[in-house]
Design a protein around this motif. Structure first.
Motif, mmCIF file in Angstrom:
data_model
loop_
_atom_site.group_PDB
_atom_site.id
_atom_site.type_symbol
_atom_site.label_atom_id
_atom_site.label_comp_id
_atom_site.label_asym_id
_atom_site.label_seq_id
_atom_site.Cartn_x
_atom_site.Cartn_y
_atom_site.Cartn_z
ATOM 1 N N MET A 134 0.884 -1.150 0.030
ATOM 2 C CA MET A 134 0.078 0.106 0.044
ATOM 3 C C MET A 134 0.686 1.472 0.076
ATOM 4 S SD MET A 134 -3.186 0.509 2.374
ATOM 5 C CE MET A 134 -2.633 1.195 3.702
ATOM 6 N N VAL A 150 2.480 3.756 3.214
ATOM 7 C CA VAL A 150 2.700 3.153 4.546
ATOM 8 C C VAL A 150 4.446 3.084 4.850
ATOM 9 C CG1 VAL A 150 2.894 0.817 5.713
ATOM 10 C CG2 VAL A 150 0.862 1.268 4.452
ATOM 11 N N ARG A 192 7.777 2.003 6.283
ATOM 12 C CA ARG A 192 8.392 0.591 6.355
ATOM 13 C C ARG A 192 9.728 1.031 7.212
ATOM 14 N NH1 ARG A 192 5.047 -2.389 3.688
ATOM 15 N NH2 ARG A 192 3.777 -1.415 2.085
ATOM 16 N N ASP A 228 1.476 5.230 12.071
ATOM 17 C CA ASP A 228 2.307 4.513 11.031
ATOM 18 C C ASP A 228 2.118 3.172 11.280
ATOM 19 O OD1 ASP A 228 2.574 6.857 9.592
ATOM 20 O OD2 ASP A 228 4.473 7.480 10.647
ATOM 21 N N LEU A 284 -0.813 1.058 10.642
ATOM 22 C CA LEU A 284 -1.078 1.029 9.185
ATOM 23 C C LEU A 284 -0.203 -0.121 8.725
ATOM 24 C CD1 LEU A 284 -1.446 4.524 8.083
ATOM 25 C CD2 LEU A 284 -3.308 2.769 8.538
ATOM 26 N N LEU A 285 1.129 -0.226 9.233
ATOM 27 C CA LEU A 285 2.085 -1.226 8.644
ATOM 28 C C LEU A 285 1.667 -2.665 9.163
ATOM 29 C CD1 LEU A 285 4.891 -2.089 7.264
ATOM 30 C CD2 LEU A 285 5.966 -1.420 9.404
ATOM 31 N N ASP A 338 -0.987 -3.695 7.100
ATOM 32 C CA ASP A 338 -0.669 -4.001 5.660
ATOM 33 C C ASP A 338 0.053 -5.296 5.387
ATOM 34 O OD1 ASP A 338 -0.730 -2.396 2.930
ATOM 35 O OD2 ASP A 338 1.672 -2.649 3.323
#
Lengths: 284, 284
Positions: B1, B4, B6, B40, B43-44, B47
């Motif tokens: 995505m 995102v 990382r 974040d 979301l990671l 994901d």
């Protein structure tokens, strides 16, 4: 969540097997008690995750304080009906610490040397757990009947043994939830073909499934008989139309939620004096 | 995505214990290799779920065709450090059929009558599974050392026995991932108080945790020694700063992903002729 379409009638009512049940009257394409679409079903499934998780945690918490309650979900179905998908999409929302999963394969030689319930007994869920059987002791009255591996008298003995076994489970605090996922022969054909179309699914393809498929009517008769003989007030069968995977998932999720609600779970009360403990922590 | 955030550096590098490791140099508040925020991180975590699920399915699929590979994640930590949260938030995305979870409690009298690895050996994951140990054989060199339940010589013998045991696991196809979740004493105090503040968490409160808390420094010394003595090239320790729960979760998720990638998993090839099977299904 606002806007989520819920069941009009709870699956524990609509899908529960009652007097005069006939498997051949159940339409595998139907979605009893639910008027929403596939997308609505997907939203409902996600929306109920938190409730399922909280009830599961309460069940687990009670067991830490001597509670004996637990759930046993028994999944039976023809091949490709979606047992695995139920586990993946319904159970996966739960905390793995509280789920006790067991897939029963063809019995080993050692297992065969005992009564058919020997290997089952060892896998009954511990207090506080949600147990899931992918296949179960019902194989011993299904495939065994279809292929004549047990005599009609022996099958009858097994029905009685199963009723007594499940009564004992109930008496020791287990809520038994029995589910047959019901697909049509036509749907199975399409799902088998789909496995061949996708190289990532080839590992799931098994010629043996095709061999069993040839006995479809015999299986339906064996299911009809097993469901009639082993549906009891405390451990009734539910036949879940499963041609639509999304429907089967929300229906089984609701059956689990209903079973957990029936247990009237409560958070354990503190057995300690909160201010005293607070003081001890602050001084530590 | 897209969008995102990382990791800049993979946790298998930054958190892996190497020569000259000192636990006291690890800041429990830090987020090594990750520059994103809590949001974040959330979301990671979400994901990466699909990738984790696909790798897990491949691992499981290989085992159906004779593959011997498997994962064993060992979680060790002081109380309240978040082992349960890792299992709930990282492992819960996986298919429960492929997860083999075991929490090791204080040993029973029967278990105590054997060598300390006896009860561990029975719980090693089956081929194709992701095993998770919530506490483990390391308790026998941690709490046992802190309270002097075993002599220094016996603790030394156990370090060697653990190295040999884990070598055997590696030799039989197991990727061993060892994780210590590292919180500060101050953070533990806050988490214990928080349990008292919420009646739904009272069941998790245990005076025994407070008793062990008094031995904090001894535990840190026991961890330092155990980590030094049992970090091997094939089964290294990873110390995960865990004051920020969200960081610990994405870090362990990355360690699991890395371990699965190291196994170089492949979808099993069809051992049948696809057109022949298709014809058989169509005629069925």
């Amino acid at each position: 969540m606002a806007g989520v379409i819920r069941f009009d009638q709870h699956p524990s009512e609509t899908l529960r097997v009652g007097d005069g049940f006939s498997l051949s009257d159940v339409d595998p394409d139907s979605t009893p008690g639910y008027s929403g679409t596939k997308e609505d079903g997907r939203l409902l499934l996600a929306d109920m995750d938190d409730e399922l998780t909280e009830l599961q945690e309460k069940l687990f918490a009670e067991s830490r304080f001597g509670g004996r309650k637990r759930i046993l979900l028994i999944l039976q179905a023809m091949d490709t009906a979606g047992k695995g998908g139920i586990v993946k999409h319904v159970m996966a929302a739960m905390d793995p610490q509280g789920v006790q999963f067991k897939a029963f394969k063809a019995p080993t030689d050692e297992e065969k040397s005992y009564d058919f319930l020997w290997r089952i007994e060892k896998e009954v869920p511990a207090a506080g757990m949600v147990g899931v059987f992918d296949r179960s002791h019902y194989e011993d009255v299904l495939i065994h009947r279809v292929h004549g591996w047990a005599s009609p008298d022996e099958i009858k003995r097994r029905y009685a043994a199963i009723r007594e076994f499940e009564d004992r489970l109930t008496d020791s605090g287990t809520k038994v939830v029995k589910v047959m996922l019901h697909i049509s022969g036509k749907e199975q054909k399409e799902r088998l073909l789909a496995r061949l179309d996708n190289p990532e699914k080839h590992w799931k393809y098994n010629r043996g499934d095709l061999d069993e498929r040839a006995f479809w009517e015999d299986y339906m008769n064996a299911y009809q008989s097993a469901i009639e003989e082993t549906s009891t007030p405390d451990a009734p069968w539910h036949v879940v139309p499963a041609n639509k995977k999304w429907y089967a998932r929300i229906a089984v999720q609701q059956l689990l939620l209903g079973a957990l609600e029936d247990l009237h779970l409560e958070w354990p009360k503190a057995e300690f004096d909160v201010p005293t403990e607070r003081e001890l922590i602050l001084r530590s």
